[in-house]
Motif scaffolding. Structure first.
Motif, PDB file in Angstrom:
ATOM      1  N   ARG A  46      11.801   4.689   9.600  1.00 15.24           N
ATOM      2  CA  ARG A  46      11.951   6.045   9.039  1.00 15.24           C
ATOM      3  C   ARG A  46      13.380   6.294   8.605  1.00 15.24           C
ATOM      4  O   ARG A  46      14.306   5.999   9.375  1.00 15.24           O
ATOM      5  CB  ARG A  46      11.624   7.102  10.091  1.00 15.24           C
ATOM      6  CG  ARG A  46      10.211   7.200  10.444  1.00 15.24           C
ATOM      7  CD  ARG A  46       9.420   8.080   9.523  1.00 15.24           C
ATOM      8  NE  ARG A  46       8.040   7.716   9.734  1.00 15.24           N
ATOM      9  CZ  ARG A  46       7.092   7.771   8.821  1.00 15.24           C
ATOM     10  NH1 ARG A  46       7.355   8.199   7.610  1.00 15.24           N
ATOM     11  NH2 ARG A  46       5.878   7.415   9.102  1.00 15.24           N
ATOM     12  N   THR A  91       3.362   8.767   0.555  1.00 12.12           N
ATOM     13  CA  THR A  91       4.591   8.143   0.042  1.00 12.12           C
ATOM     14  C   THR A  91       4.931   8.711  -1.337  1.00 12.12           C
ATOM     15  O   THR A  91       4.155   9.479  -1.925  1.00 12.12           O
ATOM     16  CB  THR A  91       4.437   6.624  -0.080  1.00 12.12           C
ATOM     17  OG1 THR A  91       3.567   6.363  -1.183  1.00 12.12           O
ATOM     18  CG2 THR A  91       3.872   6.000   1.192  1.00 12.12           C
ATOM     19  N   GLN A 111      12.840   7.211  -8.556  1.00 12.85           N
ATOM     20  CA  GLN A 111      11.688   6.352  -8.273  1.00 12.85           C
ATOM     21  C   GLN A 111      10.381   7.080  -8.617  1.00 12.85           C
ATOM     22  O   GLN A 111       9.495   6.538  -9.287  1.00 12.85           O
ATOM     23  CB  GLN A 111      11.704   5.965  -6.785  1.00 12.85           C
ATOM     24  CG  GLN A 111      10.641   4.973  -6.392  1.00 12.85           C
ATOM     25  CD  GLN A 111      10.616   4.729  -4.891  1.00 12.85           C
ATOM     26  OE1 GLN A 111      10.535   5.674  -4.103  1.00 12.85           O
ATOM     27  NE2 GLN A 111      10.681   3.482  -4.484  1.00 12.85           N
ATOM     28  N   LYS A 133      18.805  -3.724   6.075  1.00 10.30           N
ATOM     29  CA  LYS A 133      19.978  -3.477   5.229  1.00 10.30           C
ATOM     30  C   LYS A 133      20.993  -2.562   5.900  1.00 10.30           C
ATOM     31  O   LYS A 133      22.185  -2.645   5.635  1.00 10.30           O
ATOM     32  CB  LYS A 133      19.542  -2.861   3.903  1.00 10.30           C
ATOM     33  CG  LYS A 133      19.005  -3.918   2.967  1.00 10.30           C
ATOM     34  CD  LYS A 133      18.553  -3.379   1.633  1.00 10.30           C
ATOM     35  CE  LYS A 133      17.838  -4.518   0.894  1.00 10.30           C
ATOM     36  NZ  LYS A 133      16.865  -4.089  -0.064  1.00 10.30           N
ATOM     37  N   ASP A 191       8.905  -6.798  -2.156  1.00 10.97           N
ATOM     38  CA  ASP A 191       9.111  -8.080  -1.469  1.00 10.97           C
ATOM     39  C   ASP A 191       7.741  -8.656  -1.117  1.00 10.97           C
ATOM     40  O   ASP A 191       6.834  -7.896  -0.772  1.00 10.97           O
ATOM     41  CB  ASP A 191       9.888  -7.873  -0.158  1.00 10.97           C
ATOM     42  CG  ASP A 191      11.349  -7.528  -0.411  1.00 10.97           C
ATOM     43  OD1 ASP A 191      11.798  -7.678  -1.568  1.00 10.97           O
ATOM     44  OD2 ASP A 191      12.025  -7.101   0.536  1.00 10.97           O
ATOM     45  N   ARG A 204       3.447  -0.570   1.567  1.00  9.84           N
ATOM     46  CA  ARG A 204       2.678  -1.463   2.447  1.00  9.84           C
ATOM     47  C   ARG A 204       1.430  -0.822   3.080  1.00  9.84           C
ATOM     48  O   ARG A 204       0.332  -1.384   2.955  1.00  9.84           O
ATOM     49  CB  ARG A 204       3.654  -1.985   3.510  1.00  9.84           C
ATOM     50  CG  ARG A 204       3.074  -2.858   4.557  1.00  9.84           C
ATOM     51  CD  ARG A 204       4.151  -3.524   5.374  1.00  9.84           C
ATOM     52  NE  ARG A 204       4.986  -2.604   6.123  1.00  9.84           N
ATOM     53  CZ  ARG A 204       5.899  -2.988   7.018  1.00  9.84           C
ATOM     54  NH1 ARG A 204       6.084  -4.270   7.251  1.00  9.84           N
ATOM     55  NH2 ARG A 204       6.617  -2.119   7.672  1.00  9.84           N
TER      56      ARG A 204
HETATM   57  C1  UD1 Z   1       8.031   4.112   2.423  1.00  9.16           C
HETATM   58  C2  UD1 Z   1       7.444   5.511   2.589  1.00  9.16           C
HETATM   59  C3  UD1 Z   1       7.101   5.740   4.061  1.00  9.16           C
HETATM   60  C4  UD1 Z   1       6.201   4.636   4.572  1.00  9.16           C
HETATM   61  C5  UD1 Z   1       6.861   3.286   4.314  1.00  9.16           C
HETATM   62  C6  UD1 Z   1       5.978   2.160   4.751  1.00  9.16           C
HETATM   63  C7  UD1 Z   1       8.287   7.191   1.004  1.00  9.16           C
HETATM   64  C8  UD1 Z   1       9.142   8.382   0.847  1.00  9.16           C
HETATM   65  N1  UD1 Z   1       8.370   6.562   2.189  1.00  9.16           N
HETATM   66  O1  UD1 Z   1       9.251   4.073   3.163  1.00  9.16           O
HETATM   67  O2  UD1 Z   1       6.413   6.966   4.187  1.00  9.16           O
HETATM   68  O3  UD1 Z   1       5.980   4.807   5.954  1.00  9.16           O
HETATM   69  O4  UD1 Z   1       7.133   3.147   2.911  1.00  9.16           O
HETATM   70  O5  UD1 Z   1       6.701   0.947   4.845  1.00  9.16           O
HETATM   71  O6  UD1 Z   1       7.564   6.842   0.100  1.00  9.16           O
HETATM   72  N2  UD1 Z   1      13.003  -2.296   0.286  1.00  9.16           N
HETATM   73  C9  UD1 Z   1      13.102  -3.659   0.105  1.00  9.16           C
HETATM   74  N3  UD1 Z   1      11.976  -4.322  -0.295  1.00  9.16           N
HETATM   75  C10 UD1 Z   1      10.790  -3.701  -0.523  1.00  9.16           C
HETATM   76  C11 UD1 Z   1      10.717  -2.311  -0.355  1.00  9.16           C
HETATM   77  C12 UD1 Z   1      11.825  -1.618   0.050  1.00  9.16           C
HETATM   78  O7  UD1 Z   1      14.131  -4.275   0.303  1.00  9.16           O
HETATM   79  O8  UD1 Z   1       9.799  -4.377  -0.872  1.00  9.16           O
HETATM   80  C13 UD1 Z   1      14.215  -1.566   0.776  1.00  9.16           C
HETATM   81  C14 UD1 Z   1      15.059  -1.019  -0.331  1.00  9.16           C
HETATM   82  O9  UD1 Z   1      16.387  -1.055   0.069  1.00  9.16           O
HETATM   83  C15 UD1 Z   1      14.627   0.427  -0.415  1.00  9.16           C
HETATM   84  C16 UD1 Z   1      14.331   0.729   1.040  1.00  9.16           C
HETATM   85  O10 UD1 Z   1      13.784  -0.478   1.561  1.00  9.16           O
HETATM   86  O11 UD1 Z   1      15.575   1.252  -0.977  1.00  9.16           O
HETATM   87  C17 UD1 Z   1      13.378   1.864   1.252  1.00  9.16           C
HETATM   88  O12 UD1 Z   1      12.169   1.637   0.540  1.00  9.16           O
HETATM   89  P1  UD1 Z   1      11.261   2.894   0.069  1.00  9.16           P
HETATM   90  O13 UD1 Z   1      10.019   2.377  -0.544  1.00  9.16           O
HETATM   91  O14 UD1 Z   1      12.090   3.840  -0.687  1.00  9.16           O
HETATM   92  O15 UD1 Z   1      10.893   3.618   1.408  1.00  9.16           O
HETATM   93  P2  UD1 Z   1      10.400   3.037   2.819  1.00  9.16           P
HETATM   94  O16 UD1 Z   1      11.480   3.256   3.795  1.00  9.16           O
HETATM   95  O17 UD1 Z   1       9.825   1.661   2.686  1.00  9.16           O
END
Ligand code: UD1
Length: 377
Positions: free
Chosen positions: A220, A100, A74, A256, A44, A11
């Motif tokens: 976080r 990220t 990933q 979640k 999403d 995002r």
């Molecule tokens: C990521 C970045 C973080 C940033 C954040 C902004 C890394 C390591 N972390 O964290 O630095 O501040 O994005 O938002 O890259 N999920 C959904 N829908 C989505 C995206 C994620 O449901 O569209 C859920 C999934 O369960 C997923 C979890 O969120 O496993 C975490 O998503 P992930 O992109 O791995 O990391 P963020 O916590 O979003």
């Protein structure tokens, strides 16, 4: 004409990329062509699509749709996907943002193919090596041909780690350059503040026009994945909700894990508490409006911390440390970690305060400076 590949995935990167797209469209359309690659880290619509629509960014030319997964899986999928695109088509460089897994993957894929890497938001450090973001940004800074640092502190970090003065040569025979560009997020804050006010009615819609409220965001991993920390943060929110309304746009990760990682009594109290308004992830215009009108902002997000500062709002940082040390140094924020007492005490001392904004993050023209440097490279 130079061709660059703008790589986004999460995002905040879509938001930062909007500043570059705007600078290219307004000033450099005849000198540089931009293609966009979306890794699909965020998928999403309220974490991704809505930002493209609101910010007027063209649809991505490449969509990898990697989705969620462990960090290794990933990142690996992203590296393979980005490599394929870079091998198929010629680009004069890739532009990467922040810290990220998408940033890490893009810088590794490009560097190995000797495609220049331009890192926006370089030099940020939390000095906490357990954070995936700290690991990602350190690797990316070392692989980047140009590090665009948003602040003097970031420049100093790059100098101290030897990244600014590195003698290492890239494939094109050049050494790394480090540029204090200012912050593209500050460009955006200036540009979008008026637009969001006229295009977004979230304050009226949520009935917040007449009453003070606190804006809270939590996403976080070390907060969401830790029972003790997440419970302590929600205890503090419940205490603050006795005094004022709390608006909480909920990141999907937090949504979640909430029930499982918050103490059951605290969770039950949260469900009953009418003064805590849990809403879906906010769009960019919505978050700007919430930030501008909030009495105090509570967050573990780097971007939200800074935007609060830009809009003159005091901020409670739900982390043990921050990369944006300027905010603390200017008394505009308090580090409260995930400690219930420290959070509620910080709220008492910051409520009602107006933050003075010194120009620490550039002059609102960071994106233009960055595009010009890339053209000159
Ligand atoms: C990521 C970045 C973080 C940033 C954040 C902004 C890394 C390591 N972390 O964290 O630095 O501040 O994005 O938002 O890259 N999920 C959904 N829908 C989505 C995206 C994620 O449901 O569209 C859920 C999934 O369960 C997923 C979890 O969120 O496993 C975490 O998503 P992930 O992109 O791995 O990391 P963020 O916590 O979003």
């Amino acid at each position: 004409m130079k061709r660059i590949l703008n790589i986004v995935g999460a995002r905040p990167q879509i938001i930062k990329a909007a500043a570059l797209t705007r600078a290219i469209k307004e000033h450099y359309a005849t000198e540089i062509e931009e293609c966009i690659l979306h890794t699909g880290q965020h998928y999403d619509s309220n974490m991704s699509g809505v930002f493209f629509d609101e910010l007027g960014i063209p649809e991505p030319h490449y969509q990898l749709s990697v989705g969620s997964g462990s960090h290794g899986a990933q990142t690996a999928k992203m590296i393979a996907g980005i490599e394929e695109v870079l091998m198929r088509e010629h680009f004069d460089g890739v532009v990467v943002y922040g810290d990220t897994n998408s940033t890490l993957a893009a810088s590794v894929a490009a560097a190995k193919l000797h495609v220049p890497v331009f890192h926006i938001e370089a030099g940020l450090r939390s000095f906490n090596m357990t954070m995936p973001e700290e690991q990602n940004r350190i690797v990316c800074d070392h692989l980047s041909n140009i590090c665009f640092a948003p602040t003097a502190t970031a420049m100093e970090n790059l100098r101290r780690e030897g990244i600014a003065d590195s003698q290492a040569l890239f494939a094109d025979g050049k050494r790394r350059s480090v540029v204090n560009s200012g912050d593209v997020m500050y460009d955006n804050s200036l540009y979008y503040a008026n637009l969001s006010a006229s295009r977004c009615d979230i304050i009226e819609r949520l009935g917040l026009s007449a009453t003070p409220f606190v804006l809270a965001t939590i996403h976080r991993d070390y907060n969401t994945d830790n029972h003790q920390r997440l419970t302590a943060i929600f205890r503090a929110l419940l205490a603050i909700a006795h005094q004022t309304r709390v608006v909480l746009p909920l990141h999907p990760r937090t949504a979640k894990l909430l029930e499982q990682n918050v103490d059951s009594q605290v969770y039950a109290a949260l469900k009953r508490e009418e003064n805590i308004l849990i809403i879906p992830p906010a769009s960019f215009f919505e978050i700007i409006e919430l930030e501008r009108h909030a009495q105090v902002v509570l967050t573990d997000s780097g971007g939200v911390q800074k935007e609060a500062f830009f809009y003159g709002r005091p901020c409670i940082i739900l982390r043990p440390e921050t990369e944006w040390v300027e905010i603390i140094a200017h008394g505009a924020g308090i580090l409260a970690d995930a400690d219930t007492t420290r959070i509620t005490e910080a709220y008492s001392s910051l409520a009602g305060m107006q933050v003075q904004f010194p120009p620490l993050f550039g002059d609102g023209h960071a994106a233009e400076r960055i595009v010009q440097e890339i053209i000159n490279y």
